[in-house]
Design an enzyme around this catalytic site. Sequence first.
Site, PDB file in Angstrom:
ATOM      1  N   LYS A  11       0.757  -1.505   0.205  1.00 45.94           N
ATOM      2  CA  LYS A  11       0.011  -0.002  -0.160  1.00 45.94           C
ATOM      3  C   LYS A  11       0.902   0.713  -0.359  1.00 45.94           C
ATOM      4  O   LYS A  11       2.231   1.162   0.626  1.00 45.94           O
ATOM      5  CB  LYS A  11      -0.867   0.285   1.585  1.00 45.94           C
ATOM      6  N   TYR A  51     -12.514  -2.049  -3.549  1.00 42.81           N
ATOM      7  CA  TYR A  51     -12.621  -1.715  -2.321  1.00 42.81           C
ATOM      8  C   TYR A  51     -14.207  -1.881  -2.798  1.00 42.81           C
ATOM      9  O   TYR A  51     -14.973  -1.734  -1.226  1.00 42.81           O
ATOM     10  CB  TYR A  51     -12.506  -1.094  -1.657  1.00 42.81           C
ATOM     11  N   ASN A 114      -1.921   0.228   6.819  1.00 40.18           N
ATOM     12  CA  ASN A 114      -1.734  -0.720   7.461  1.00 40.18           C
ATOM     13  C   ASN A 114      -0.648  -1.929   6.278  1.00 40.18           C
ATOM     14  O   ASN A 114      -0.840  -3.050   6.851  1.00 40.18           O
ATOM     15  CB  ASN A 114      -2.669  -1.298   8.005  1.00 40.18           C
ATOM     16  N   HIS A 117      -1.894  -5.220   1.363  1.00 40.51           N
ATOM     17  CA  HIS A 117      -3.261  -5.917   0.861  1.00 40.51           C
ATOM     18  C   HIS A 117      -3.718  -7.734   0.830  1.00 40.51           C
ATOM     19  O   HIS A 117      -2.010  -7.915   0.248  1.00 40.51           O
ATOM     20  CB  HIS A 117      -4.676  -5.417  -0.058  1.00 40.51           C
ATOM     21  N   GLU A 128      -9.100 -10.970  -7.879  1.00 39.48           N
ATOM     22  CA  GLU A 128      -8.181  -9.766  -7.692  1.00 39.48           C
ATOM     23  C   GLU A 128      -6.986  -9.697  -8.843  1.00 39.48           C
ATOM     24  O   GLU A 128      -6.500  -8.809  -9.630  1.00 39.48           O
ATOM     25  CB  GLU A 128      -8.017  -9.188  -5.889  1.00 39.48           C
TER      26      GLU A 128
END
Length: 139
Positions: A11, A51, A114, A117, A128
Site C-alpha cells: 500500500k 474495495y 496497514n 493487502h 483480484e
Amino acid sequence: MFKDFTFSIIKPNAVRTGRIGPVLSMINEAGFEIAAMKMVRLTRFQAEEFYAVHRERSFYPGLIEFMTSGPVVVMVLKHDNAVEQYRKLMGPTDPTKAPKGTIRAEFGVNTQMNAVHGSDSVENAHKEANFFFSSFEVY
Ligand code: IDP
Ligand code: MG
C-alpha cells in the site's frame, strides 16, 4: 509445484517510506514465489471497484483517498495454501493487534495504513489477480 496463489498490494504508506524491499524480503523468506508484479498508481475508479464490498462502511471514503494517494505494488504470490498462509504473514487489519514478525506489525501505521493487502478467499484471489493482470503477465 504451486497451484495456489493469492493477490497482494503493497500500500501507499509502505511504498512512500521505502518499504518495498523489506516487504518483499519477508514475502521471499516466508517461501512465496512472486508470479506477477508491477508498480501502479490506482485511479479513483480502480480503488472504488477494488474495495466495492466496503462501499457502505464509514472508513470507505478515507480508504479510497489513501489507496489513491501514491503508487502501490500489485503482486500475485504463489505458495501452498497461499491465501491462508499470506493472511498469516500479513497479520490482522489493525497493526497494533498484529503478532511480532508479521508484515503489518513491522510496517503498518494504523488500521487504514496497514502496509499490505491480501485476498481473503481463493475466489477473491482469482478476481483480484484478474483485475490487475492479464494471463500473459502471470508466471
Ligand atoms: P483486510 O485488509 O485485513 O482484509 P478489510 O476489512 O477487508 O481488512 O478492510 C480493507 C481495508 O480497509 C483494510 O486493510 C484497511 O486499509 C481499511 N480499513 C478496514 N477497517 C478500517 C477501519 O476501521 N478504519 C480505517 N480503515 C479501515
Ligand atoms: Mg479484506
